[in-house]
Design a protein around this motif. Structure first.
Motif, PDB file in Angstrom:
ATOM      1  N   ILE A 197     -77.064 -93.269 -35.198  1.00  0.00           N
ATOM      2  CA  ILE A 197     -77.993 -94.406 -35.191  1.00  0.00           C
ATOM      3  C   ILE A 197     -77.393 -95.562 -34.403  1.00  0.00           C
ATOM      4  O   ILE A 197     -78.060 -96.173 -33.551  1.00  0.00           O
ATOM      5  CB  ILE A 197     -78.334 -94.821 -36.632  1.00  0.00           C
ATOM      6  N   ALA A 198     -76.119 -95.884 -34.668  1.00  0.00           N
ATOM      7  CA  ALA A 198     -75.467 -96.996 -33.976  1.00  0.00           C
ATOM      8  C   ALA A 198     -75.427 -96.764 -32.465  1.00  0.00           C
ATOM      9  O   ALA A 198     -75.606 -97.701 -31.676  1.00  0.00           O
ATOM     10  CB  ALA A 198     -74.054 -97.187 -34.519  1.00  0.00           C
ATOM     11  N   ALA A 199     -75.243 -95.518 -32.059  1.00  0.00           N
ATOM     12  CA  ALA A 199     -75.141 -95.204 -30.631  1.00  0.00           C
ATOM     13  C   ALA A 199     -76.440 -95.449 -29.884  1.00  0.00           C
ATOM     14  O   ALA A 199     -76.427 -95.638 -28.661  1.00  0.00           O
ATOM     15  CB  ALA A 199     -74.697 -93.752 -30.457  1.00  0.00           C
ATOM     16  N   GLN A 200     -77.569 -95.447 -30.594  1.00  0.00           N
ATOM     17  CA  GLN A 200     -78.870 -95.620 -29.941  1.00  0.00           C
ATOM     18  C   GLN A 200     -79.446 -97.025 -30.106  1.00  0.00           C
ATOM     19  O   GLN A 200     -80.554 -97.305 -29.634  1.00  0.00           O
ATOM     20  CB  GLN A 200     -79.860 -94.587 -30.492  1.00  0.00           C
ATOM     21  N   LEU A 201     -78.691 -97.907 -30.753  1.00  0.00           N
ATOM     22  CA  LEU A 201     -79.232 -99.237 -31.035  1.00  0.00           C
ATOM     23  C   LEU A 201     -79.519-100.051 -29.775  1.00  0.00           C
ATOM     24  O   LEU A 201     -80.501-100.803 -29.736  1.00  0.00           O
ATOM     25  CB  LEU A 201     -78.284-100.012 -31.952  1.00  0.00           C
ATOM     26  N   GLU A 226     -83.719-102.788 -26.678  1.00  0.00           N
ATOM     27  CA  GLU A 226     -84.410-103.058 -25.417  1.00  0.00           C
ATOM     28  C   GLU A 226     -85.910-102.796 -25.542  1.00  0.00           C
ATOM     29  O   GLU A 226     -86.728-103.590 -25.065  1.00  0.00           O
ATOM     30  CB  GLU A 226     -83.806-102.204 -24.294  1.00  0.00           C
ATOM     31  N   VAL A 227     -86.293-101.688 -26.168  1.00  0.00           N
ATOM     32  CA  VAL A 227     -87.717-101.415 -26.372  1.00  0.00           C
ATOM     33  C   VAL A 227     -88.324-102.496 -27.264  1.00  0.00           C
ATOM     34  O   VAL A 227     -89.433-102.997 -26.991  1.00  0.00           O
ATOM     35  CB  VAL A 227     -87.909-100.018 -27.000  1.00  0.00           C
ATOM     36  N   HIS A 228     -87.629-102.865 -28.327  1.00  0.00           N
ATOM     37  CA  HIS A 228     -88.092-103.908 -29.250  1.00  0.00           C
ATOM     38  C   HIS A 228     -88.355-105.210 -28.491  1.00  0.00           C
ATOM     39  O   HIS A 228     -89.412-105.848 -28.659  1.00  0.00           O
ATOM     40  CB  HIS A 228     -87.021-104.108 -30.328  1.00  0.00           C
ATOM     41  N   ARG A 229     -87.420-105.619 -27.666  1.00  0.00           N
ATOM     42  CA  ARG A 229     -87.553-106.879 -26.930  1.00  0.00           C
ATOM     43  C   ARG A 229     -88.708-106.818 -25.934  1.00  0.00           C
ATOM     44  O   ARG A 229     -89.524-107.749 -25.850  1.00  0.00           O
ATOM     45  CB  ARG A 229     -86.246-107.191 -26.204  1.00  0.00           C
ATOM     46  N   HIS A 230     -88.789-105.732 -25.162  1.00  0.00           N
ATOM     47  CA  HIS A 230     -89.838-105.630 -24.143  1.00  0.00           C
ATOM     48  C   HIS A 230     -91.231-105.614 -24.771  1.00  0.00           C
ATOM     49  O   HIS A 230     -92.165-106.241 -24.255  1.00  0.00           O
ATOM     50  CB  HIS A 230     -89.620-104.378 -23.292  1.00  0.00           C
ATOM     51  N   ARG A 231     -91.379-104.911 -25.880  1.00  0.00           N
ATOM     52  CA  ARG A 231     -92.696-104.849 -26.537  1.00  0.00           C
ATOM     53  C   ARG A 231     -93.080-106.203 -27.111  1.00  0.00           C
ATOM     54  O   ARG A 231     -94.247-106.622 -26.994  1.00  0.00           O
ATOM     55  CB  ARG A 231     -92.661-103.793 -27.634  1.00  0.00           C
ATOM     56  N   ASN A 232     -92.140-106.916 -27.698  1.00  0.00           N
ATOM     57  CA  ASN A 232     -92.469-108.232 -28.244  1.00  0.00           C
ATOM     58  C   ASN A 232     -92.790-109.241 -27.150  1.00  0.00           C
ATOM     59  O   ASN A 232     -93.663-110.094 -27.325  1.00  0.00           O
ATOM     60  CB  ASN A 232     -91.315-108.746 -29.120  1.00  0.00           C
ATOM     61  N   ARG A 233     -92.101-109.150 -26.036  1.00  0.00           N
ATOM     62  CA  ARG A 233     -92.450-110.035 -24.917  1.00  0.00           C
ATOM     63  C   ARG A 233     -93.876-109.763 -24.447  1.00  0.00           C
ATOM     64  O   ARG A 233     -94.626-110.686 -24.107  1.00  0.00           O
ATOM     65  CB  ARG A 233     -91.475-109.821 -23.760  1.00  0.00           C
ATOM     66  N   GLN A 234     -94.260-108.491 -24.409  1.00  0.00           N
ATOM     67  CA  GLN A 234     -95.615-108.147 -23.982  1.00  0.00           C
ATOM     68  C   GLN A 234     -96.653-108.662 -24.979  1.00  0.00           C
ATOM     69  O   GLN A 234     -97.689-109.197 -24.597  1.00  0.00           O
ATOM     70  CB  GLN A 234     -95.739-106.630 -23.843  1.00  0.00           C
ATOM     71  N   LEU A 235     -96.368-108.510 -26.271  1.00  0.00           N
ATOM     72  CA  LEU A 235     -97.334-108.878 -27.296  1.00  0.00           C
ATOM     73  C   LEU A 235     -97.398-110.383 -27.548  1.00  0.00           C
ATOM     74  O   LEU A 235     -98.476-110.935 -27.784  1.00  0.00           O
ATOM     75  CB  LEU A 235     -96.987-108.175 -28.610  1.00  0.00           C
TER      76      LEU A 235
END
Length: 371
Positions: free
Chosen positions: A219-223, A228-237
């Motif tokens: 899990i830590a290795a994929q954080l 990055e996905v979390h940030r990009h989606r929130n910027r879009q929304l």
């Protein structure tokens, strides 16, 4: 020991007050993080027994306390004999000369007042109120997102002369015990949308890999990818991303790692041609799979990866005999209500003040800090 901003460790007039003792129980007010850490396993055991949400489990609360050095622990523990039967985990900070006491869970996540039974709820309410009355300054108490039917909440209202309870949000929970093996807990419309999404993915010649991991290191290795996905989606929304703030990102990652290291974290990833298209971070607690964060990458929205991932969360929970429900978290959205056997629950905020002066100081503090 963490100390609240503006408080001197040796000045008792500037610090939260001492404990309270009620008949038939022993109580302790804990302001030292080291002392609290020695009780972490006992506290977490009580949280599990009382059905606490993942946001209120020791892993999450401890991560938040380590992260926020502006506040000191302010936690009431109630024992019957050697056993902890109730806890109120909070933090305290000085604000405009008054004590501001907040429940220690993340303010955007469900709160909890753990009590083993009705008698423990009454003891906890009395101990918490008694500790507040022992403060040598005006005080304000805020506990966010408590279950509307919480027994300790009702007992606390009887203890305070100046308080308020207001509806704060709603929470959607899908009952897995009633899941149909064929439907997998998903509505007919959701199953149709997922089928269409999978056909579009196949028609585009994309590989689709869905994987779960419970391994803390995995899990830590994929954080980094997840963030990055979390940030990009929130910027879009929303035009902005909370995780762009280094402090918010650190707390997010610390919370995920803490749950993963406790053995209760799960990460679902959906990759299209090897790239992360959607994820769901889930935490287990008391037989409930709590969805902490789930996002789809803006780059892949034409293929509805978020819908496919959310459907997999429901199906995986339905296949797991140790889970009774999926909790989608606070706030109602269409996808959270699309499954079969969805229950909507109400949560509330509790406020209480030492006096009208304390209430005015709290309101002024909120105005000056922009809360």
């Amino acid at each position: 020991m963490a100390t609240a901003t503006g408080a001197h460790p040796q000045d008792r007039a500037n610090r939260p007050g001492g404990g309270w003792h009620g008949a038939g129980c022993e109580t302790e007010l804990i302001e030292d993080l080291g002392r609290l850490e020695t009780l972490g396993d006992e506290i977490d055991g009580l949280q599990e027994r009382t059905g606490a949400p993942a946001s209120a489990r020791w892993a999450a609360v401890h991560a938040g306390m380590l992260h926020d050095r502006r506040a000191a622990p302010w936690c009431v523990i109630v024992r019957r004999g050697p056993e902890i039967v109730a806890t109120a985990l909070a933090v305290a900070r000085l604000r405009l000369g008054a004590w501001a006491i907040h429940g220690a869970t993340n303010p955007d996540e469900p709160g909890w007042l753990a009590a083993l039974d009705g008698a423990a709820s009454a003891e906890l309410a009395a101990a918490l109120a008694g500790s507040l009355r022992g403060l040598r300054r005006p005080w304000g108490l805020e506990w966010r997102h408590l279950p509307a039917d919480d027994a300790t909440l009702a007992a606390l209202r009887a203890e305070f002369s100046i308080s308020a309870v207001l509806a704060s949000a709603e929470d959607a929970q899908l009952n897995c015990d009633s899941v149909d093996d064929v439907a997998g807990g998903l509505s007919r419309n959701t199953r149709s949308v997922v089928s269409r999404a999978r056909r579009r993915i196949a028609a585009a010649g994309l590989s689709c890999e869905i994987a779960w991991t419970r391994d803390a290191a995995g899990i830590a290795a994929q954080l980094d990818e997840v963030v990055e996905v979390h940030r990009h989606r929130n910027r879009q929304l929303r035009g902005a991303a909370g995780l762009d703030d280094p402090d918010q990102r650190a707390l997010f990652e610390e919370t995920v790692r803490a749950h993963a290291e406790s053995g209760r974290g799960r990460l679902l990833t959906l990759r299209l041609d090897g790239r992360l298209a959607a994820f769901a971070i889930c935490f287990e607690s008391a037989g409930i799979l709590h969805v902490y964060s789930n996002m789809a990458s803006p780059a892949w929205l034409d293929f509805s990866p978020g819908t496919v991932a959310n459907a997999e969360v429901v199906r995986a929970a339905g296949r797991d005999p140790g889970l009774q429900a999926v909790d989608w978290g606070l706030g109602l959205q269409r996808y959270k209500l699309s499954g079969q056997h969805v229950q909507v629950r109400h949560v509330v905020h509790l406020w209480a003040w030492s006096s009208l002066v304390g209430r005015l100081a709290w309101a002024l503090g909120d105005r000056l800090t922009g809360r």
